[in-house]
Design an enzyme around this catalytic site. Sequence first.
Site, PDB file in Angstrom:
ATOM      1  CE  LYS A   1      -6.757   2.377   7.687  1.00 14.96           C
ATOM      2  NZ  LYS A   1      -5.825   3.299   7.080  1.00 14.96           N
TER       3      LYS A   1
ATOM      4  CD  GLU B   1      -2.546   1.306   2.680  1.00 13.49           C
ATOM      5  OE1 GLU B   1      -2.829   0.232   3.288  1.00 13.49           O
ATOM      6  OE2 GLU B   1      -2.831   2.427   3.127  1.00 13.49           O
TER       7      GLU B   1
END
Length: 225
Positions: A145, A53
Amino acid sequence: MPFDTDNVPQIASKEVLSRVLQAPVIPVFYHADVEYAQNILSACYQGGIRVFEFTNRGDNAFEVFTKLRAYVRENCPDMLLGIGTIYNAKDAEAFILAGADFVVQPITTADVAAICRHYDIAWVPGVMTLNEIFHATRLGAAMVKIFPAGVLGPDYIKAVHGPMPKVKVMVTGGVEPTIESLGGWFGAGVSAVGMGSQLFKDSSDLDALAGRISELMAFVDTVKK
Ligand SMILES: O=C(O)C(=O)C[C@H](O)[C@H](O)COP(=O)(O)O
């Protein structure tokens, strides 16, 4: 911005999710220098990372991302490259069209959910409470998340899974890159972990970074769900 499917070799959100579950340790990284970012990404790849990411943290994040995207296609085509720190649909769309395999947010916004749904891109919104998890899931989150997870701890994840046993959780924010810490998180039922500052705290020696990561990956292989 017009959508040209020919230029966006997309991976469907379901496949992205299954690849994240297979390689559930996700470096969360930003740097303004492309070459530095490529070297870090490459060390991560060498250590066994297959999901990376890059975060939208600086003015030139888009430019660095596009170069990283090309680098990954050329050098590590089996690695997923996503974009994090996305706050609005305009940025989400720009990064999706630039080839982001998934979109991560520190928060949950319906407009980003909608654009990810439109392109069938895996969307991982930031949440904390059960109420937020519920709404994010209803908006189509592939995985949520939990951030900042470090201040909540693995017991929080266990508690969430009581009433919400099926929700797939990635934890980020203060996750320590040690076997003990990852044992605690995966033992508590997380599906993935994201690590930034602590993983890259001392990354001047790239071979050592790759070595540390490969130990973590080997351990996680034995404990992941
Ligand atoms: O930018 C985002 O989308 C975030 O939500 C924050 C990231 O998850 C953390 O920056 C990673 O946390 P550390 O491992 O403590 O560095």
